[in-house]
Design a protein around this motif. Structure first.
Motif, PDB file in Angstrom:
ATOM      1  N   GLY A 112       0.504  -1.350  -0.074  1.00 42.28           N
ATOM      2  CA  GLY A 112       0.120  -0.214  -0.232  1.00 42.28           C
ATOM      3  C   GLY A 112       0.436   0.991   0.127  1.00 42.28           C
ATOM      4  N   LEU A 113       2.363   1.410   0.425  1.00 47.48           N
ATOM      5  CA  LEU A 113       2.994   2.608   0.346  1.00 47.48           C
ATOM      6  C   LEU A 113       2.944   2.910  -0.840  1.00 47.48           C
ATOM      7  N   VAL A 114       3.204   2.077  -2.615  1.00 47.68           N
ATOM      8  CA  VAL A 114       3.297   3.382  -3.832  1.00 47.68           C
ATOM      9  C   VAL A 114       2.115   2.629  -4.256  1.00 47.68           C
ATOM     10  N   SER A 115       0.855   3.941  -3.926  1.00 55.63           N
ATOM     11  CA  SER A 115      -0.816   3.834  -5.038  1.00 55.63           C
ATOM     12  C   SER A 115      -0.796   4.352  -6.290  1.00 55.63           C
ATOM     13  N   PRO A 116      -1.244   4.510  -7.281  1.00 56.07           N
ATOM     14  CA  PRO A 116      -1.703   4.852  -8.465  1.00 56.07           C
ATOM     15  C   PRO A 116      -2.564   5.979  -7.885  1.00 56.07           C
ATOM     16  N   ASP A 117      -3.083   6.823  -9.315  1.00 55.53           N
ATOM     17  CA  ASP A 117      -3.409   7.953  -8.615  1.00 55.53           C
ATOM     18  C   ASP A 117      -5.396   7.724  -7.675  1.00 55.53           C
ATOM     19  N   LEU A 118      -4.948   8.338  -6.701  1.00 58.10           N
ATOM     20  CA  LEU A 118      -6.299   8.123  -6.081  1.00 58.10           C
ATOM     21  C   LEU A 118      -7.680   8.490  -7.246  1.00 58.10           C
ATOM     22  N   PRO A 119      -7.888   9.263  -7.192  1.00 54.69           N
ATOM     23  CA  PRO A 119      -9.333   9.795  -7.787  1.00 54.69           C
ATOM     24  C   PRO A 119      -9.518   8.358  -8.986  1.00 54.69           C
ATOM     25  N   GLU A 120      -8.451   8.481  -9.801  1.00 59.04           N
ATOM     26  CA  GLU A 120      -8.539   7.538 -10.630  1.00 59.04           C
ATOM     27  C   GLU A 120      -8.889   6.064 -10.824  1.00 59.04           C
ATOM     28  N   ILE A 121      -8.225   5.460  -8.994  1.00 57.16           N
ATOM     29  CA  ILE A 121      -8.941   4.331  -8.530  1.00 57.16           C
ATOM     30  C   ILE A 121     -10.473   4.382  -8.251  1.00 57.16           C
ATOM     31  N   LEU A 122     -10.862   5.046  -8.059  1.00 58.41           N
ATOM     32  CA  LEU A 122     -12.195   5.094  -7.009  1.00 58.41           C
ATOM     33  C   LEU A 122     -13.391   5.817  -8.375  1.00 58.41           C
ATOM     34  N   GLU A 123     -12.927   6.218  -9.655  1.00 64.11           N
ATOM     35  CA  GLU A 123     -13.301   6.491 -10.491  1.00 64.11           C
ATOM     36  C   GLU A 123     -15.311   5.415 -10.895  1.00 64.11           C
ATOM     37  N   ASP A 124     -14.732   4.032 -10.596  1.00 66.35           N
ATOM     38  CA  ASP A 124     -15.668   3.010 -10.912  1.00 66.35           C
ATOM     39  C   ASP A 124     -16.721   3.335  -9.819  1.00 66.35           C
ATOM     40  N   VAL A 125     -16.105   2.980  -8.504  1.00 64.46           N
ATOM     41  CA  VAL A 125     -16.668   3.287  -7.520  1.00 64.46           C
ATOM     42  C   VAL A 125     -17.633   4.014  -7.579  1.00 64.46           C
ATOM     43  N   ILE A 126     -17.504   5.210  -7.165  1.00 61.42           N
ATOM     44  CA  ILE A 126     -18.296   6.689  -7.209  1.00 61.42           C
ATOM     45  C   ILE A 126     -19.178   6.418  -8.378  1.00 61.42           C
ATOM     46  N   ALA A 127     -18.920   6.263  -9.492  1.00 58.39           N
ATOM     47  CA  ALA A 127     -19.652   6.001 -11.133  1.00 58.39           C
ATOM     48  C   ALA A 127     -20.574   4.629 -10.502  1.00 58.39           C
ATOM     49  N   GLU A 128     -20.463   3.857 -10.016  1.00 59.52           N
ATOM     50  CA  GLU A 128     -21.714   3.087 -10.018  1.00 59.52           C
ATOM     51  C   GLU A 128     -21.757   2.781  -8.500  1.00 59.52           C
ATOM     52  N   PRO A 129     -22.592   3.749  -7.558  1.00 62.09           N
ATOM     53  CA  PRO A 129     -22.888   3.185  -6.172  1.00 62.09           C
ATOM     54  C   PRO A 129     -23.586   1.987  -6.216  1.00 62.09           C
ATOM     55  N   GLU A 130     -24.790   2.126  -7.288  1.00 56.57           N
ATOM     56  CA  GLU A 130     -25.672   1.077  -6.787  1.00 56.57           C
ATOM     57  C   GLU A 130     -24.610  -0.534  -6.837  1.00 56.57           C
ATOM     58  N   LYS A 131     -23.863  -0.486  -7.524  1.00 52.70           N
ATOM     59  CA  LYS A 131     -23.438  -2.079  -6.955  1.00 52.70           C
ATOM     60  C   LYS A 131     -23.089  -1.910  -6.045  1.00 52.70           C
ATOM     61  N   LEU A 132     -22.062  -1.317  -5.177  1.00 49.91           N
ATOM     62  CA  LEU A 132     -22.232  -1.463  -3.750  1.00 49.91           C
ATOM     63  C   LEU A 132     -23.103  -1.659  -2.235  1.00 49.91           C
ATOM     64  N   ASP A 133     -24.421  -1.405  -2.688  1.00 50.16           N
ATOM     65  CA  ASP A 133     -25.481  -1.203  -2.284  1.00 50.16           C
ATOM     66  C   ASP A 133     -25.844  -2.579  -3.229  1.00 50.16           C
ATOM     67  N   LYS A 134     -26.529  -2.820  -4.095  1.00 48.34           N
ATOM     68  CA  LYS A 134     -26.502  -4.524  -4.198  1.00 48.34           C
ATOM     69  C   LYS A 134     -25.872  -5.340  -3.564  1.00 48.34           C
ATOM     70  N   ILE A 135     -24.601  -5.586  -2.844  1.00 48.86           N
ATOM     71  CA  ILE A 135     -23.677  -6.731  -2.046  1.00 48.86           C
ATOM     72  C   ILE A 135     -24.299  -6.506  -1.124  1.00 48.86           C
ATOM     73  N   ARG A 136     -24.648  -4.992  -0.762  1.00 51.46           N
ATOM     74  CA  ARG A 136     -24.730  -5.299   1.024  1.00 51.46           C
ATOM     75  C   ARG A 136     -25.508  -5.561   1.127  1.00 51.46           C
ATOM     76  N   LYS A 137     -27.119  -5.573   0.331  1.00 50.44           N
ATOM     77  CA  LYS A 137     -28.288  -5.999   0.810  1.00 50.44           C
ATOM     78  C   LYS A 137     -28.554  -7.741   0.833  1.00 50.44           C
ATOM     79  N   ARG A 138     -27.586  -8.124  -0.397  1.00 50.92           N
ATOM     80  CA  ARG A 138     -27.653  -9.611  -0.459  1.00 50.92           C
ATOM     81  C   ARG A 138     -27.084 -10.050   0.703  1.00 50.92           C
ATOM     82  N   GLU A 139     -25.666  -9.708   0.859  1.00 52.51           N
ATOM     83  CA  GLU A 139     -25.437  -9.941   1.854  1.00 52.51           C
ATOM     84  C   GLU A 139     -25.890 -10.181   2.869  1.00 52.51           C
ATOM     85  N   ASP A 140     -26.483  -8.731   3.970  1.00 47.05           N
ATOM     86  CA  ASP A 140     -27.924  -9.359   5.300  1.00 47.05           C
ATOM     87  C   ASP A 140     -28.751  -9.560   4.994  1.00 47.05           C
ATOM     88  N   ALA A 141     -28.677  -9.924   3.240  1.00 41.66           N
ATOM     89  CA  ALA A 141     -30.257 -11.167   3.543  1.00 41.66           C
ATOM     90  C   ALA A 141     -29.659 -12.357   3.901  1.00 41.66           C
TER      91      ALA A 141
END
Length: 246
Positions: free
Chosen positions: A217-246
């Motif tokens: 974790g000491l050498v990391s690429p540009d952080l905003p570029e890495i999180l672009e997909d996650v930020i653009a698809e928040p529903e994907k994270l919500d789907k994972i959370r709901k399925r695991e809670d169920a």
């Protein structure tokens, strides 16, 4: 009065702090180490690889073709050049009908050996998968929740799950085969079959992801570029959370 005040203010000005000689020498040393360290290690690894190949190949080269027979000094890299030429010739011969026939005959002969055939077939499949230019092995890095909910790990996507594993899991979920590398040695790790919806692909390449794993974790690429997909698809994270809670 104002003149006296002005003089008093000047006397109370704090001079900027300048690092001492020892601090400057330490900074110079660390800067030189950062610059020369990667270069030196790269050169050392390259030289070690060349010497290793030379040590394996040179004993098989006839003395009449070895330039060291006529020169008073050794020629580093000669064995590596010979190895590249031999592999190229073998590949050329294997591309024609006679070469393919010989390879088929040899594989049939190896296939009759109980222990050797298992080792050979496994190694052949690995080499074909890794070196096949048409394949897309390890071309994407991704995130999965591992080893438990709330903890995330970097994985390399191999391919869609195939064979018996895919048939056994087709009623549960459509899965992909991923490789979970360990830190700081990414050549070892775990093979996981993960549902596609649980995999979050990253923008970073496999090389950048490998650097992140190796450096812990000491050498990391540009952080905003890495999180672009996650930020653009928040529903994907919500789907994972709901399925695991169920």
């Amino acid at each position: 009065m104002s003149r006296h005040k002005h003089k008093t203010d000047d006397t109370h000005k704090i001079a900027p702090h300048r690092p001492g000689a020892a601090t400057r020498l330490r900074n110079y040393f660390l800067t030189g180490l950062v610059i020369t360290g990667p270069i030196g290690i790269t050169l050392w690894l390259t030289w070690t690889f060349i010497k290793w190949v030379d040590g394996w190949v040179k004993p098989f080269v006839p003395k009449v073709y070895n330039p060291e027979t006529y020169l008073p000094f050794s020629v580093p890299g000669f064995g590596l050049i010979v190895a590249i030429l031999v592999l190229t010739v073998v590949g050329f011969l294997a591309a024609n009908f006679l070469g393919r026939s010989l390879i088929t005959f040899g594989e049939n002969l190896v296939g009759r050996m109980p222990l050797v055939r298992n080792i050979y077939s496994g190694l052949k499949q690995i080499f074909e998968t890794v070196l096949d230019e048409r394949g897309n092995s390890f071309t994407k890095a991704a995130l999965i929740e591992y080893p438990r909910k709330g903890l995330w790990a970097i994985v390399f996507i191999s391919t869609e799950t195939k064979g018996e594993v895919a048939r056994r899991l087709r009623d549960s979920a459509e899965t992909v085969s991923v490789f979970l590398p360990t830190t700081p040695n990414p050549t070892s790790g775990f093979l996981l079959f993960v549902p596609k919806e649980d995999v979050i692909e990253l923008n970073m390449g496999v090389e950048d992801a490998a650097k992140l794993v190796i450096s812990a974790g000491l050498v990391s690429p540009d952080l905003p570029e890495i999180l672009e997909d996650v930020i653009a698809e928040p529903e994907k994270l919500d789907k994972i959370r709901k399925r695991e809670d169920a």
